[in-house]
Design an enzyme around this catalytic site. Structure first.
Site, mmCIF file in Angstrom:
data_model
loop_
_atom_site.group_PDB
_atom_site.id
_atom_site.type_symbol
_atom_site.label_atom_id
_atom_site.label_comp_id
_atom_site.label_asym_id
_atom_site.label_seq_id
_atom_site.Cartn_x
_atom_site.Cartn_y
_atom_site.Cartn_z
ATOM 1 N N GLU A 1 84.736 -42.881 32.058
ATOM 2 C CA GLU A 1 85.288 -42.797 33.415
ATOM 3 C C GLU A 1 85.279 -44.139 34.155
ATOM 4 O O GLU A 1 84.750 -44.258 35.257
ATOM 5 C CB GLU A 1 84.520 -41.724 34.211
ATOM 6 C CG GLU A 1 84.541 -40.359 33.509
ATOM 7 C CD GLU A 1 83.742 -39.289 34.219
ATOM 8 O OE1 GLU A 1 83.348 -39.493 35.374
ATOM 9 O OE2 GLU A 1 83.506 -38.234 33.608
ATOM 10 N N GLU B 1 85.337 -33.122 25.820
ATOM 11 C CA GLU B 1 84.561 -32.309 26.775
ATOM 12 C C GLU B 1 85.335 -31.059 27.204
ATOM 13 O O GLU B 1 85.323 -30.640 28.333
ATOM 14 C CB GLU B 1 84.186 -33.138 28.015
ATOM 15 C CG GLU B 1 83.410 -34.403 27.707
ATOM 16 C CD GLU B 1 83.004 -35.175 28.943
ATOM 17 O OE1 GLU B 1 83.035 -34.606 30.047
ATOM 18 O OE2 GLU B 1 82.646 -36.363 28.824
HETATM 19 O O1 G3I Z 1 66.859 -31.175 33.281
HETATM 20 C C1 G3I Z 1 66.583 -31.485 34.665
HETATM 21 C C2 G3I Z 1 65.589 -30.491 35.241
HETATM 22 O O2 G3I Z 1 64.341 -30.649 34.580
HETATM 23 C C3 G3I Z 1 65.430 -30.759 36.739
HETATM 24 O O3 G3I Z 1 64.561 -29.786 37.284
HETATM 25 C C4 G3I Z 1 66.810 -30.669 37.401
HETATM 26 C C5 G3I Z 1 66.762 -30.921 38.884
HETATM 27 O O4 G3I Z 1 66.600 -32.312 39.108
HETATM 28 O O5 G3I Z 1 67.693 -31.661 36.813
HETATM 29 C C6 G3I Z 1 67.894 -31.392 35.428
HETATM 30 O O6 G3I Z 1 68.747 -32.379 34.900
HETATM 31 C C7 G3I Z 1 70.103 -32.236 35.347
HETATM 32 C C8 G3I Z 1 70.966 -32.023 34.106
HETATM 33 O O7 G3I Z 1 72.374 -32.069 34.432
HETATM 34 C C9 G3I Z 1 70.626 -30.661 33.488
HETATM 35 O O8 G3I Z 1 71.575 -30.335 32.569
HETATM 36 C C10 G3I Z 1 70.485 -33.515 36.059
HETATM 37 O O9 G3I Z 1 69.784 -33.588 37.291
HETATM 38 C C11 G3I Z 1 71.983 -33.492 36.352
HETATM 39 O O10 G3I Z 1 72.374 -34.736 36.909
HETATM 40 C C12 G3I Z 1 72.742 -33.293 35.029
HETATM 41 O O11 G3I Z 1 74.136 -33.221 35.331
HETATM 42 C C13 G3I Z 1 74.992 -33.538 34.216
HETATM 43 C C14 G3I Z 1 76.084 -34.479 34.766
HETATM 44 O O12 G3I Z 1 77.037 -34.779 33.715
HETATM 45 C C15 G3I Z 1 75.506 -35.809 35.242
HETATM 46 O O13 G3I Z 1 74.905 -36.476 34.164
HETATM 47 C C16 G3I Z 1 75.615 -32.255 33.679
HETATM 48 O O14 G3I Z 1 74.628 -31.449 33.044
HETATM 49 C C17 G3I Z 1 76.692 -32.605 32.658
HETATM 50 O O15 G3I Z 1 77.383 -31.445 32.230
HETATM 51 C C18 G3I Z 1 77.704 -33.584 33.257
HETATM 52 O O16 G3I Z 1 78.587 -33.971 32.247
HETATM 53 C C19 G3I Z 1 79.656 -34.860 32.642
HETATM 54 C C20 G3I Z 1 79.878 -35.846 31.510
HETATM 55 O O17 G3I Z 1 78.686 -36.557 31.233
HETATM 56 C C21 G3I Z 1 81.027 -36.790 31.849
HETATM 57 N N1 G3I Z 1 82.262 -36.042 32.147
HETATM 58 C C22 G3I Z 1 82.077 -35.048 33.223
HETATM 59 C C23 G3I Z 1 80.966 -34.070 32.871
HETATM 60 C C24 G3I Z 1 80.801 -33.007 33.936
HETATM 61 O O18 G3I Z 1 80.377 -33.566 35.135
#
Ligand code: G3I
Length: 362
Positions: free
Chosen positions: A158, A273
């Protein structure tokens, strides 16, 4: 039962499938080899979310059963690896990589450079020299650790502005602010030098809709890759995230043109994705599942009819765990249904669409 080697997986090509392909070839007048090549299986896989992976045995079983390819959803991002500036935390990534290797799955790495999912200390960087030093070191350490194990990297994720028709092509990130457009070249050059055998991909979204912005983004992605190649910097393909909006139309002709342009540049394509954002669809589950499967089929047909992707990866396997419901909340109480399996791991019509490509019968 004859086994054939296809890309990174071993697939069983039944006698019946061979006869069917041959019959189709004879009937349609195309060469058997061409028809069989057209029916070559495409590795299918999913992102794996570490929390679900650790806590849900059905999730692990589904990854084993339905995936040829696995990509750690979050464990190779900067905010997972680099809580502290002086230390790398590979626990989650190592666990996901070990699972994939133990189960014969190919691995994709996501992602070496992104403007999001960054630990707080990254945003404290202030100079070009500091940003380049940290970016090069990060990529060298991470790519070297999984050299020969992670076959494909989303080197950058991105980096293209959502609407590149106004104010230049680059998304406003700390990397772009401190390094300018060269941040992409530094990332690809460093990854290519660290693991010359890895396939290096530019990953982005909003390529598939029948909208002017999507066409402009396709052009910018091609221009970035062309400039890398002109400078002798290794780049192997473009990753289309393909988060499909149920209320939007797929630009079949635009995608087929994009595939031909990639071919002309000697680049691969992969779907990285895939899921369906169904928040604007009626609540009825059966109706949504049918429409979502049809949308995925339309998208994949548009791509595959022009160029066979190296992989088709969904952003999760089951509706039980997906980013879609939280990010795109529905006005009613119905839950999002973005993925091939429902929240109880039951197959939905979308799975059958993917399996046809996985078996090489689509
Ligand atoms: O695992 C921790 C948990 O222990 C904690 O309690 C909780 C609250 O802070 O956070 C959890 O981690 C989160 C994680 O997702 C869990 O799956 C992170 O905060 C959160 O930022 C993370 O979000 C991910 C996001 O990217 C940002 O990295 C999403 O799962 C993931 O599906 C999403 O994926 C992105 C791709 O990388 C790029 N393209 C878009 C796509 C969707 O946004």
């Amino acid at each position: 039962m004859q086994e054939i080697e296809a890309d990174r997986g071993r697939f069983r090509l039944t006698r019946r499938a061979v006869l069917r392909t041959g019959a189709a070839a004879l009937a349609s007048g195309t060469g058997f080899a061409r028809a069989q090549a057209a029916a070559r299986p495409i590795p299918v896989g999913s992102a794996a979310e570490i929390g679900a992976f650790r806590n849900d045995a059905r999730y692990r079983e589904a990854l084993k059963r339905y995936c040829d390819v696995v990509v750690p959803m979050n464990d190779l991002k900067w905010d997972a690896l680099r809580h502290e500036r002086a230390r790398f935390d590979f626990a989650g990534a190592d666990e996901a990589v070990a699972f994939a290797e133990a189960n014969g799955k190919a691995l994709r790495g996501h992602t070496l450079l992104w403007g999001e999912a960054l630990p707080p200390w990254v945003k404290e960087m202030t100079t070009r020299a500091e940003a380049e030093r940290e970016l090069v070191n990060h990529i060298e350490v991470v790519v070297d650790r999984y050299k020969g194990r992670i076959a494909t990297w989303d080197v950058v994720n991105e980096v293209i502005k959502y609407d590149p028709t106004s104010g230049g092509p680059w998304r406003d990130t700390i990397w772009q602010r401190l390094l300018g457009p060269e941040h992409v070249e530094i990332a690809f050059r460093t990854a290519g030098r660290t693991d010359p055998k890895a396939r290096l991909v530019l990953n982005d979204f909003h390529f598939e809709e029948a909208e002017p912005g999507a066409a402009a983004r396709r052009q910018v992605a091609l221009d970035i890759c062309r400039r890398l190649k002109d400078k002798g910097i290794p780049v192997h393909g473009i990753g289309m995230q393909a988060h499909l909006y149920a209320e939007k139309n797929i630009d079949t002709e635009g995608l087929q043109r994009f595939m031909r342009d990639l071919d002309a540049l000697g680049l691969d394509v992969e779907v990285t994705e895939l899921d369906v954002i169904d928040w604007k669809m009626p609540a009825d589950a059966a109706l949504r599942d049918k429409r979502s499967a049809a949308l995925v089929a339309t998208f994949l047909e548009a791509v595959v009819s022009a160029k066979r992707p190296k992989a088709i990866v969904t952003w999760g396997l089951t509706d039980r765990y997906s980013w879609v419901g939280e990010t795109f909340p529905r006005k009613d109480s119905a839950k999002a249904r973005p993925l091939p399996l429902d929240a109880d791991y039951r197959a939905k019509p979308m799975l059958a669409v993917l399996e046809r490509y996985r078996r090489g019968t689509a």
